[in-house]
Design a protein around this motif. Structure first.
Motif, PDB file in Angstrom:
ATOM      1  N   LYS A   8       0.836  -1.206   0.000  1.00 16.90           N
ATOM      2  CA  LYS A   8       0.000   0.000   0.000  1.00 16.90           C
ATOM      3  C   LYS A   8       0.871   1.257   0.000  1.00 16.90           C
ATOM      4  O   LYS A   8       0.582   2.222  -0.706  1.00 16.90           O
ATOM      5  N   LEU A   9       1.963   1.235   0.779  1.00 14.55           N
ATOM      6  CA  LEU A   9       2.854   2.387   0.860  1.00 14.55           C
ATOM      7  C   LEU A   9       3.691   2.565  -0.402  1.00 14.55           C
ATOM      8  O   LEU A   9       4.010   3.687  -0.782  1.00 14.55           O
ATOM      9  N   ASN A  10       4.088   1.440  -1.031  1.00 17.83           N
ATOM     10  CA  ASN A  10       4.895   1.520  -2.248  1.00 17.83           C
ATOM     11  C   ASN A  10       4.504   0.396  -3.206  1.00 17.83           C
ATOM     12  O   ASN A  10       5.122  -0.665  -3.210  1.00 17.83           O
ATOM     13  N   PRO A  11       3.480   0.637  -4.032  1.00 16.23           N
ATOM     14  CA  PRO A  11       3.017  -0.382  -4.975  1.00 16.23           C
ATOM     15  C   PRO A  11       4.070  -0.787  -6.005  1.00 16.23           C
ATOM     16  O   PRO A  11       3.956  -1.831  -6.639  1.00 16.23           O
ATOM     17  N   GLN A  12       5.127   0.028  -6.156  1.00 15.96           N
ATOM     18  CA  GLN A  12       6.169  -0.245  -7.154  1.00 15.96           C
ATOM     19  C   GLN A  12       7.324  -1.077  -6.593  1.00 15.96           C
ATOM     20  O   GLN A  12       8.349  -1.211  -7.259  1.00 15.96           O
ATOM     21  N   ASP A  13       7.187  -1.626  -5.396  1.00 20.89           N
ATOM     22  CA  ASP A  13       8.262  -2.410  -4.784  1.00 20.89           C
ATOM     23  C   ASP A  13       8.036  -3.891  -5.075  1.00 20.89           C
ATOM     24  O   ASP A  13       7.124  -4.503  -4.516  1.00 20.89           O
ATOM     25  N   PRO A  14       8.866  -4.490  -5.954  1.00 23.39           N
ATOM     26  CA  PRO A  14       8.639  -5.896  -6.301  1.00 23.39           C
ATOM     27  C   PRO A  14       8.837  -6.848  -5.117  1.00 23.39           C
ATOM     28  O   PRO A  14       8.146  -7.859  -5.029  1.00 23.39           O
ATOM     29  N   GLN A  15       9.742  -6.518  -4.180  1.00 20.36           N
ATOM     30  CA  GLN A  15       9.945  -7.403  -3.022  1.00 20.36           C
ATOM     31  C   GLN A  15       8.713  -7.426  -2.136  1.00 20.36           C
ATOM     32  O   GLN A  15       8.323  -8.480  -1.631  1.00 20.36           O
ATOM     33  N   ALA A  16       8.082  -6.282  -1.949  1.00 21.51           N
ATOM     34  CA  ALA A  16       6.851  -6.231  -1.163  1.00 21.51           C
ATOM     35  C   ALA A  16       5.780  -7.098  -1.822  1.00 21.51           C
ATOM     36  O   ALA A  16       5.042  -7.825  -1.142  1.00 21.51           O
ATOM     37  N   ARG A  17       5.710  -7.039  -3.139  1.00 16.22           N
ATOM     38  CA  ARG A  17       4.737  -7.855  -3.884  1.00 16.22           C
ATOM     39  C   ARG A  17       5.034  -9.345  -3.751  1.00 16.22           C
ATOM     40  O   ARG A  17       4.125 -10.159  -3.591  1.00 16.22           O
ATOM     41  N   VAL A  18       6.317  -9.708  -3.827  1.00 23.62           N
ATOM     42  CA  VAL A  18       6.705 -11.117  -3.673  1.00 23.62           C
ATOM     43  C   VAL A  18       6.343 -11.596  -2.266  1.00 23.62           C
ATOM     44  O   VAL A  18       5.765 -12.673  -2.091  1.00 23.62           O
ATOM     45  N   ASN A  19       6.670 -10.798  -1.264  1.00 22.28           N
ATOM     46  CA  ASN A  19       6.338 -11.175   0.116  1.00 22.28           C
ATOM     47  C   ASN A  19       4.836 -11.364   0.286  1.00 22.28           C
ATOM     48  O   ASN A  19       4.393 -12.324   0.926  1.00 22.28           O
ATOM     49  N   HIS A  46      -0.171  -9.977  -7.997  1.00 26.41           N
ATOM     50  CA  HIS A  46       1.037  -9.438  -7.363  1.00 26.41           C
ATOM     51  C   HIS A  46       2.289 -10.043  -8.000  1.00 26.41           C
ATOM     52  O   HIS A  46       3.282  -9.350  -8.206  1.00 26.41           O
ATOM     53  N   VAL A  47       2.222 -11.321  -8.321  1.00 27.23           N
ATOM     54  CA  VAL A  47       3.343 -11.981  -8.994  1.00 27.23           C
ATOM     55  C   VAL A  47       3.545 -11.358 -10.381  1.00 27.23           C
ATOM     56  O   VAL A  47       4.674 -11.031 -10.765  1.00 27.23           O
ATOM     57  N   ASP A  48       2.458 -11.193 -11.111  1.00 21.89           N
ATOM     58  CA  ASP A  48       2.549 -10.603 -12.455  1.00 21.89           C
ATOM     59  C   ASP A  48       3.103  -9.180 -12.411  1.00 21.89           C
ATOM     60  O   ASP A  48       3.930  -8.794 -13.241  1.00 21.89           O
ATOM     61  N   PHE A  49       2.657  -8.399 -11.417  1.00 21.70           N
ATOM     62  CA  PHE A  49       3.125  -7.020 -11.309  1.00 21.70           C
ATOM     63  C   PHE A  49       4.607  -6.999 -10.935  1.00 21.70           C
ATOM     64  O   PHE A  49       5.380  -6.206 -11.491  1.00 21.70           O
ATOM     65  N   ALA A  50       5.029  -7.869 -10.026  1.00 20.43           N
ATOM     66  CA  ALA A  50       6.452  -7.964  -9.664  1.00 20.43           C
ATOM     67  C   ALA A  50       7.269  -8.345 -10.898  1.00 20.43           C
ATOM     68  O   ALA A  50       8.355  -7.799 -11.127  1.00 20.43           O
ATOM     69  N   HIS A  51       6.732  -9.252 -11.691  1.00 19.05           N
ATOM     70  CA  HIS A  51       7.412  -9.686 -12.914  1.00 19.05           C
ATOM     71  C   HIS A  51       7.588  -8.506 -13.867  1.00 19.05           C
ATOM     72  O   HIS A  51       8.661  -8.320 -14.453  1.00 19.05           O
ATOM     73  N   GLN A  52       6.544  -7.699 -14.034  1.00 18.09           N
ATOM     74  CA  GLN A  52       6.617  -6.517 -14.899  1.00 18.09           C
ATOM     75  C   GLN A  52       7.651  -5.516 -14.375  1.00 18.09           C
ATOM     76  O   GLN A  52       8.415  -4.944 -15.145  1.00 18.09           O
ATOM     77  N   LEU A  53       7.663  -5.318 -13.062  1.00 16.99           N
ATOM     78  CA  LEU A  53       8.626  -4.385 -12.465  1.00 16.99           C
ATOM     79  C   LEU A  53      10.057  -4.857 -12.697  1.00 16.99           C
ATOM     80  O   LEU A  53      10.944  -4.049 -12.992  1.00 16.99           O
ATOM     81  N   MET A  54      10.282  -6.161 -12.588  1.00 16.29           N
ATOM     82  CA  MET A  54      11.625  -6.709 -12.805  1.00 16.29           C
ATOM     83  C   MET A  54      12.035  -6.564 -14.271  1.00 16.29           C
ATOM     84  O   MET A  54      13.216  -6.394 -14.565  1.00 16.29           O
ATOM     85  N   PHE A  55      11.071  -6.627 -15.160  1.00 16.83           N
ATOM     86  CA  PHE A  55      11.350  -6.456 -16.588  1.00 16.83           C
ATOM     87  C   PHE A  55      11.792  -5.017 -16.867  1.00 16.83           C
ATOM     88  O   PHE A  55      12.705  -4.773 -17.649  1.00 16.83           O
TER      89      PHE A  55
END
Length: 140
Positions: A68-79, A95-104
């Motif tokens: 919620k505080l940082n939607p752009q944090d892939p580690q938060a999404r993975v957790n 959340h997995v898909d969004f983390a994947h996009q951020l890593m890309f």
């Protein structure tokens, strides 16, 4: 002399990297989150520690705050995805898909996530939900 929240965070992170037990660090990160409730990195770390200590419900609450505080944090999404798997929640794939996009978008994040996953396996070798999330993020 009182330590700043930043120095407390840095010290606690170094203690984790040095191999200190997650159970010993949970109260430290809880204190940091209490002092700096808008610190996404602190909530992200707290969620990870809870996951390592088999406390998925607490991990989920901390990870939700981090996202919620940082939607752009892939580690938060993975957790959050791992916590959702461990608590039987639905909707984790977004959340997995969004983390994947951020890593890309940012290859450094890809390396950080991979490093974090390897750290998780070094501390908790048979971590099934992390293995599942890893297989989604890094298909062979």
């Amino acid at each position: 002399m009182t330590q700043t929240v930043e120095s407390l965070f840095d010290t606690a992170l170094e203690r984790y990297k040095a191999g200190e037990a997650p159970a010993d660090l949970i109260p430290v990160f809880k204190d940091i989150c209490d002092r700096a409730p808008k610190s996404s990195p602190a909530w992200t770390c707290l969620a990870w520690l809870y996951l390592l200590e088999e406390k998925p419900s607490s991990a989920m609450k901390a990870a939700q705050k981090a996202v919620k505080l940082n939607p752009q944090d892939p580690q938060a999404r993975v957790n959050l995805a791992v916590a959702m798997l461990e608590t039987g929640q639905k909707g984790l794939r977004q959340h997995v898909d969004f983390a994947h996009q951020l890593m890309f978008v940012n290859p450094e994040w890809r390396e950080e996530i991979l490093s974090s996953i390897e750290d998780g396996f070094s501390r908790k070798p048979d971590w099934q939900s992390l293995a599942k999330v890893k297989s989604w993020l890094f298909p062979e």
